[in-house]
Design an enzyme around this catalytic site. Structure first.
Site, PDB file in Angstrom:
ATOM      1  N   ILE A  43       0.895  -1.549  -0.008  1.00  0.00           N
ATOM      2  CA  ILE A  43      -0.044  -0.167   0.020  1.00  0.00           C
ATOM      3  C   ILE A  43       0.831   0.951  -0.143  1.00  0.00           C
ATOM      4  CG2 ILE A  43      -1.991   1.510   1.142  1.00  0.00           C
ATOM      5  CD1 ILE A  43      -2.745  -1.349   2.071  1.00  0.00           C
ATOM      6  N   ASP A  75      12.886   3.751  11.544  1.00  0.00           N
ATOM      7  CA  ASP A  75      12.056   2.859  12.059  1.00  0.00           C
ATOM      8  C   ASP A  75      11.155   3.652  13.131  1.00  0.00           C
ATOM      9  OD1 ASP A  75      10.856   1.188  14.233  1.00  0.00           O
ATOM     10  OD2 ASP A  75      13.437   0.141  14.442  1.00  0.00           O
ATOM     11  N   ASN A 119       1.479   4.792   7.157  1.00  0.00           N
ATOM     12  CA  ASN A 119       1.288   3.147   6.533  1.00  0.00           C
ATOM     13  C   ASN A 119       1.760   1.841   7.046  1.00  0.00           C
ATOM     14  OD1 ASN A 119       0.164   1.437   4.537  1.00  0.00           O
ATOM     15  ND2 ASN A 119       2.289   1.585   4.231  1.00  0.00           N
ATOM     16  N   TYR A 131      -3.372  -7.743  17.317  1.00  0.00           N
ATOM     17  CA  TYR A 131      -3.724  -6.931  15.840  1.00  0.00           C
ATOM     18  C   TYR A 131      -4.302  -5.939  15.773  1.00  0.00           C
ATOM     19  CZ  TYR A 131      -3.228  -5.646  10.859  1.00  0.00           C
ATOM     20  OH  TYR A 131      -3.452  -4.481   9.472  1.00  0.00           O
TER      21      TYR A 131
END
Length: 250
Positions: free
Chosen positions: A18, A63, A90, A155
């Protein structure tokens, strides 16, 4: 004139999937793009492709779990292109584990990447947007933040936190003319979901679960993010846009 002419965009997780699709679409619409991620080689590949097509792109390793990295790339965007107008959060990681098998290290790593990372990028980017008269922030969440899936407790929780951050930031930053929205993709055929699409039988079964008859593509999501980043969505903030081929509706 492109839809993002004279805009500067910072995109995290831009080395594939993406993020790569967003970077290419933004550049095609006239934006200068700063591409960040942990894989320098992939970032350089994407940036080279954009520049070869006549666009403007800067790759920079980052990071998002590290505050100093987030500060460095936001400052680099401002120094290189004169400011910052758009942030696309993202970058993210996905780990599938039953709830009772999820250890604290996994839980914390998911939250540090999927929730704390966007928080840090927003904190560093907003001061660069204010002198430009406002901006747009788009957070990439998931339908796992909206409905429950076995094996995705940590998640989904981390991405649910991102949705809460989206709404609160939209309220707080509105007076600064900074819009904050989120997209929640369903199953998208990217490297992150490679295990889901590993064979034709699994793919066919998954496709049958979508009213539109197919999983999503990175470009499907990139087009929605482009809308939220552009002036076409000038009155949209605090919004969660679901992109899942009708999965959650069914």
């Amino acid at each position: 004139m492109g839809r993002l002419s004279d805009k500067v965009a910072l995109i995290t997780g831009a080395g594939s999937g993406i993020g790569e699709a967003v970077a290419r679409r933004f550049a095609a619409e006239g934006a200068a793009v700063v591409l960040t991620g942990r894989r320098s080689g992939e970032l350089e590949r994407v940036a080279s492709g954009i520049c070869e097509s006549g666009g403007r792109a800067e790759p920079m390793a980052c990071d998002v779990r590290k505050p100093e990295d987030c500060a460095r790339v936001a400052s680099h965007a401002e120094q290189t292109f004169g400011g910052l107008d758009i942030l696309v959060n993202n970058a993210g990681i996905l780990k599938r584990l039953p709830l009772l098998s999820t250890d604290i290290a996994t839980w914390e790593d998911l939250f540090r990447t999927n929730a704390t990372g966007p928080f840090l990028m927003i904190k560093e980017s907003v001061p660069k947007m204010i002198p430009r008269g406002g901006g747009s922030i788009v957070n990439v969440s998931t339908i796992a933040a909206l409905v429950g899936f076995a094996g995705l407790s940590a998640y989904g929780a981390s991405k649910g936190a991102l949705l809460s951050l989206t709404r609160a930031a939209a309220v707080e930053l509105g007076a600064r003319k900074i819009r904050v929205n989120a997209v929640c993709p369903g199953a998208v055929d990217t490297l992150m979901n490679a295990s889901v699409f590993r064979d034709e039988a699994a793919r066919a079964k998954l496709s049958a679960s979508f009213p539109l008859g197919r999983p999503g593509t990175a470009l499907d999501v990139a087009e929605a993010i482009l809308y939220l980043a552009s002036e076409e969505s000038a009155w949209a903030t605090g919004m969660v846009l679901t992109l899942d081929g009708g999965f959650t509706a069914a």
